[in-house]
Every structure is written in C-alpha cells, then in structure tokens.
Design an enzyme around this catalytic site. Structure first.
Site, mmCIF file in Angstrom:
data_model
loop_
_atom_site.group_PDB
_atom_site.id
_atom_site.type_symbol
_atom_site.label_atom_id
_atom_site.label_comp_id
_atom_site.label_asym_id
_atom_site.label_seq_id
_atom_site.Cartn_x
_atom_site.Cartn_y
_atom_site.Cartn_z
ATOM 1 N N ASN A 9 46.752 21.669 20.078
ATOM 2 C CA ASN A 9 45.911 22.518 20.510
ATOM 3 C C ASN A 9 46.092 23.987 20.211
ATOM 4 O O ASN A 9 47.653 24.342 20.197
ATOM 5 C CB ASN A 9 45.524 22.541 21.729
ATOM 6 C CG ASN A 9 44.997 21.318 22.768
ATOM 7 O OD1 ASN A 9 44.000 20.609 21.326
ATOM 8 N ND2 ASN A 9 45.334 20.850 23.471
ATOM 9 N N LYS A 38 50.323 19.218 24.133
ATOM 10 C CA LYS A 38 51.493 18.895 24.603
ATOM 11 C C LYS A 38 52.330 18.095 23.722
ATOM 12 O O LYS A 38 52.997 17.947 23.860
ATOM 13 C CB LYS A 38 50.493 17.446 25.905
ATOM 14 C CG LYS A 38 50.252 18.417 27.866
ATOM 15 C CD LYS A 38 49.924 17.235 27.805
ATOM 16 C CE LYS A 38 49.350 18.106 29.208
ATOM 17 N NZ LYS A 38 50.001 18.835 30.323
ATOM 18 N N ALA A 40 52.064 18.269 20.423
ATOM 19 C CA ALA A 40 53.083 19.496 19.949
ATOM 20 C C ALA A 40 53.638 20.448 19.999
ATOM 21 O O ALA A 40 55.089 20.754 19.985
ATOM 22 C CB ALA A 40 52.298 20.756 18.923
ATOM 23 N N GLU A 136 46.973 13.092 25.354
ATOM 24 C CA GLU A 136 45.513 14.499 25.733
ATOM 25 C C GLU A 136 45.023 13.612 23.406
ATOM 26 O O GLU A 136 44.399 14.142 23.410
ATOM 27 C CB GLU A 136 46.317 15.390 25.516
ATOM 28 C CG GLU A 136 46.745 16.495 26.385
ATOM 29 C CD GLU A 136 46.695 17.565 26.145
ATOM 30 O OE1 GLU A 136 46.164 18.719 27.072
ATOM 31 O OE2 GLU A 136 47.692 17.939 24.737
ATOM 32 N N ASN A 178 54.460 14.880 36.404
ATOM 33 C CA ASN A 178 55.109 15.840 37.264
ATOM 34 C C ASN A 178 54.585 15.145 38.790
ATOM 35 O O ASN A 178 53.987 14.175 39.276
ATOM 36 C CB ASN A 178 54.511 16.846 37.156
ATOM 37 C CG ASN A 178 53.162 17.008 37.204
ATOM 38 O OD1 ASN A 178 52.028 16.312 37.651
ATOM 39 N ND2 ASN A 178 51.986 18.026 36.901
ATOM 40 N N LEU A 210 59.396 18.114 39.583
ATOM 41 C CA LEU A 210 58.869 18.999 40.379
ATOM 42 C C LEU A 210 59.984 20.355 40.669
ATOM 43 O O LEU A 210 59.574 20.606 41.488
ATOM 44 C CB LEU A 210 60.720 18.214 41.760
ATOM 45 C CG LEU A 210 61.141 16.844 41.733
ATOM 46 C CD1 LEU A 210 62.144 16.675 42.435
ATOM 47 C CD2 LEU A 210 59.964 16.229 42.635
ATOM 48 N N ASP A 242 56.643 19.994 29.555
ATOM 49 C CA ASP A 242 56.632 19.448 27.901
ATOM 50 C C ASP A 242 58.309 20.132 27.038
ATOM 51 O O ASP A 242 59.242 19.152 26.668
ATOM 52 C CB ASP A 242 55.585 20.954 26.651
ATOM 53 C CG ASP A 242 54.218 20.288 27.101
ATOM 54 O OD1 ASP A 242 53.684 19.488 27.111
ATOM 55 O OD2 ASP A 242 53.202 20.808 27.196
ATOM 56 N N ALA A 272 61.944 27.201 29.118
ATOM 57 C CA ALA A 272 61.412 27.534 29.255
ATOM 58 C C ALA A 272 60.519 28.383 29.592
ATOM 59 O O ALA A 272 58.978 28.668 29.584
ATOM 60 C CB ALA A 272 60.190 26.185 28.749
HETATM 61 P P1 ADP Z 1 54.995 20.523 35.354
HETATM 62 O O1 ADP Z 1 54.868 21.894 33.995
HETATM 63 O O2 ADP Z 1 54.449 19.685 33.968
HETATM 64 O O3 ADP Z 1 54.028 20.504 35.627
HETATM 65 P P2 ADP Z 1 56.848 21.217 36.551
HETATM 66 O O4 ADP Z 1 56.639 22.053 36.877
HETATM 67 O O5 ADP Z 1 57.493 19.680 37.052
HETATM 68 O O6 ADP Z 1 56.209 20.470 35.016
HETATM 69 O O7 ADP Z 1 58.526 21.534 35.885
HETATM 70 C C1 ADP Z 1 58.985 20.794 34.545
HETATM 71 C C2 ADP Z 1 60.679 21.346 34.343
HETATM 72 O O8 ADP Z 1 60.673 22.420 34.335
HETATM 73 C C3 ADP Z 1 61.381 21.358 36.226
HETATM 74 O O9 ADP Z 1 62.081 19.833 35.912
HETATM 75 C C4 ADP Z 1 62.013 21.838 35.821
HETATM 76 O O10 ADP Z 1 63.092 21.308 35.186
HETATM 77 C C5 ADP Z 1 61.210 22.718 34.970
HETATM 78 N N1 ADP Z 1 60.825 24.102 36.002
HETATM 79 C C6 ADP Z 1 59.904 24.223 36.434
HETATM 80 N N2 ADP Z 1 60.054 25.043 36.972
HETATM 81 C C7 ADP Z 1 60.787 25.887 37.079
HETATM 82 C C8 ADP Z 1 61.145 27.152 37.614
HETATM 83 N N3 ADP Z 1 60.082 27.942 38.590
HETATM 84 N N4 ADP Z 1 62.591 26.833 37.899
HETATM 85 C C9 ADP Z 1 63.541 26.199 37.117
HETATM 86 N N5 ADP Z 1 63.189 25.096 36.037
HETATM 87 C C10 ADP Z 1 62.057 25.216 36.039
#
Ligand code: ADP
Length: 293
Positions: A9, A38, A40, A136, A178, A210, A242, A272
């Site tokens: 997207n 997601k 890509a 998606e 998640n 998490l 992702d 990321a």
């Molecule tokens: P989604 O974005 O799909 O809801 P998450 O929020 O669980 O997934 O984030 C995916 C992964 O990215 C986590 O398992 C963690 O490794 C990393 N991550 C996300 N947010 C943070 C953060 N604030 N601090 C550190 N790592 C993070």
C-alpha cells in the site's frame, strides 16, 4: 529463501490536530506518501535486516504509486519479478495522525485483491524455506500459498484481525500476533501466557508480540519463553510489528532456531520504532547485530 505473500500500500499520511467527527471537515498538515502495506513492509524488513533471499508476491496498479513501492522493494534487495500489475489502483492507506500519535487508518485494498498464487508463484514457494503471509489480501490466496509449499515453514502474521477458517490455522507452523490479535483469535481475554496456551491448541508455535515488553514465544510441550526488546526511545511504532515478522522469517530461513529468531526480531522491531515511517524505518543487518550485542 523467504517468499512473502501479501499487501503493498501507499501510506498517505496527514498530521491532524484531532480526528474529525462524521460530517466534519478539518485542516491538517503536510501530506506524506510513503511505501507501506504489511506484506511489502515485511519483505523489506526481511531483506534489509535478515540477510535472506526474499521474493515478494503481491499486486500493484498501473500508476505512480506502484513505482514508489517497486523502488522501495528493489532498493531493499527484494525480488519483485512475481509482483503482478492490476487494472485496479495500487492499494492505499489513508492515515491521519494526531500530535499524541493516535492514528486512524482507512485501507482501500485496490490492486491487493488481485494477488494470486499462479504456477510461477507456486514454483518459487516450492523452493522456499519460509513462506510468510498476513491478512491484508484475500484469505483464499493466503490458503493457496500455504498449500503450495513443499518443505517451507508457513509463518502467518494474523494481522489485521479477521476470523480464520480452521483449515488455514491448521496449515500454520508459526503464528505471530500482537496482544490485540491474540485476544481476537483466541476468542477470550487473558494474559499473553493464557492467550498463547489457547492458540497452541491450533498452532504448534505461537509468538505474541508485546510492544516495548518484547515478545512471548510458546511451543507445545514447553514452558513459554519471554524475549525482551531492547529499551529504546520510540518515535513511531508504525512498522515495528512488520519488522519483527520479516526479520523472524528471514532468521528462520537462515537456519536460526525459533527462540533466537524471536530475539533478533525483537531487536529489529525496537529499532524500527525509533524511526518514522514503515519501510523507511526497517533497520539494516549491521544495525541489528550491533544492537543485539
Ligand atoms: P504491533 O505493532 O503489530 O502492535 P508490537 O507493538 O507488539 O506489534 O511491536 C512489535 C515488536 O516491535 C515488539 O515485539 C518489540 O520487539 C518491538 N517494539 C515495539 N514497540 C517497542 C518499543 N516501544 N520499545 C521497544 N521495542 C518495541
């Protein structure tokens, strides 16, 4: 090698002071168009941080947005020869973000409805070590990708939340969700351990991400293991999930154990989150190994 079957997207993003009510017009800030989706995103993450041979199976329109996505994919080293051209517009996500970082997203799937598992795609999937999909694109395409594999492990990131047919879940080797998606799929509330235990009735390996707390990896006949994420200053968590999925799949394809793959994926997700955007935020392999030390 990794074959990612999924969406691409263009993210059309505008900052807003607050989200508009029904029937209301508000003025926003500057418009940004960035490559997303997601499928890509995960392909880019797998190729950049995972160091694997990655093919993306998707569909794009015949428009300028398609070129933006192709440039991002090829720039990351993703093979795009299996990306189909569709008469529908390239998939578009309309995203508004408030100063507090709360976003609303409307996805117009467009060309993503045209993703297909044809003979050529089947041939690539047959040679793959890992097939990675999300939700998606049409579910029958996800199921076709799972069925097309020979020795590849099938990793499903069940996002965004949708009800899944039993036969699709039965084909999954590793499920990545998640907490929100874990609750939806388990059909109950509860802590991540109990949600994972419920999902283990259907899938052999369950990974629950998490956020800042990292991830929980649960396998049948073993105690669940909590994998921490490095502490970072998050500026934009778009793409963190992702990054996790793409890097996890690449690590599995390179022969890494599921636990060690989850560890490196947590590092990639955290990195990321420290950068704005989705594909532009995917870390390079040297960044991940430096942060993992
Ligand atoms: P989604 O974005 O799909 O809801 P998450 O929020 O669980 O997934 O984030 C995916 C992964 O990215 C986590 O398992 C963690 O490794 C990393 N991550 C996300 N947010 C943070 C953060 N604030 N601090 C550190 N790592 C993070």
């Amino acid at each position: 090698s990794v074959v990612v079957v999924g969406s691409a997207n263009v993210d059309v993003v505008v900052d807003v002071p607050r989200h508009p009510q029904g029937g209301e017009t508000i003025l926003g800030g500057n418009l940004r168009r960035t490559p997303g989706g997601k499928g890509a995103n995960q392909a880019v993450a797998a190729a950049r941080a995972g160091g694997a041979d990655v093919s993306f199976v998707g569909a794009l329109g015949r428009d300028d947005d398609a070129q933006l996505l192709l440039d991002s994919l090829t720039g990351a080293g993703v093979r795009t020869d299996l990306v189909r051209a569709s008469d529908a517009a390239t998939g578009t996500a309309l995203i508004s973000v408030t100063g507090e970082g709360e976003n609303t997203i409307i996805v117009a799937p467009g060309a993503n409805s045209a993703v297909a598992v044809d003979d050529e795609v089947t041939g690539r999937i047959r040679q793959a070590d890992v097939v990675l999909a999300q939700l998606e694109i049409p579910l029958d395409v996800v199921l076709a990708a799972a069925r097309a594999r020979s020795s590849a492990r099938f990793v499903l990131n069940a996002a965004p939340s949708r009800a899944l047919p039993e036969e699709l879940l039965a084909a999954v080797d590793v499920l990545i969700v998640n907490e929100h998606e874990a609750r939806d799929l388990a059909g109950t509330d509860g802590d991540p351990e109990s949600l994972a235990a419920t999902l283990l009735e259907k899938v052999a390996t369950v990974v629950v991400t998490l956020g800042a707390a990292g991830a929980l990896i649960a396998e049948r006949d073993a105690e669940p293991v909590h994998v921490p994420a490095p502490t970072v200053t998050a500026v934009d968590t778009t793409g963190a999930g992702d990054a996790f999925c793409g890097v996890f799949a690449a690590a599995l394809a390179n022969g890494t154990s599921t636990h060690d793959a989850a560890r490196v994926a947590c590092v990639a997700g955290a990195l990321a989150a420290t950068r704005p955007g989705a594909q532009a935020a995917m870390p390079a392999v040297e960044d991940v190994s430096a942060a993992a030390r």
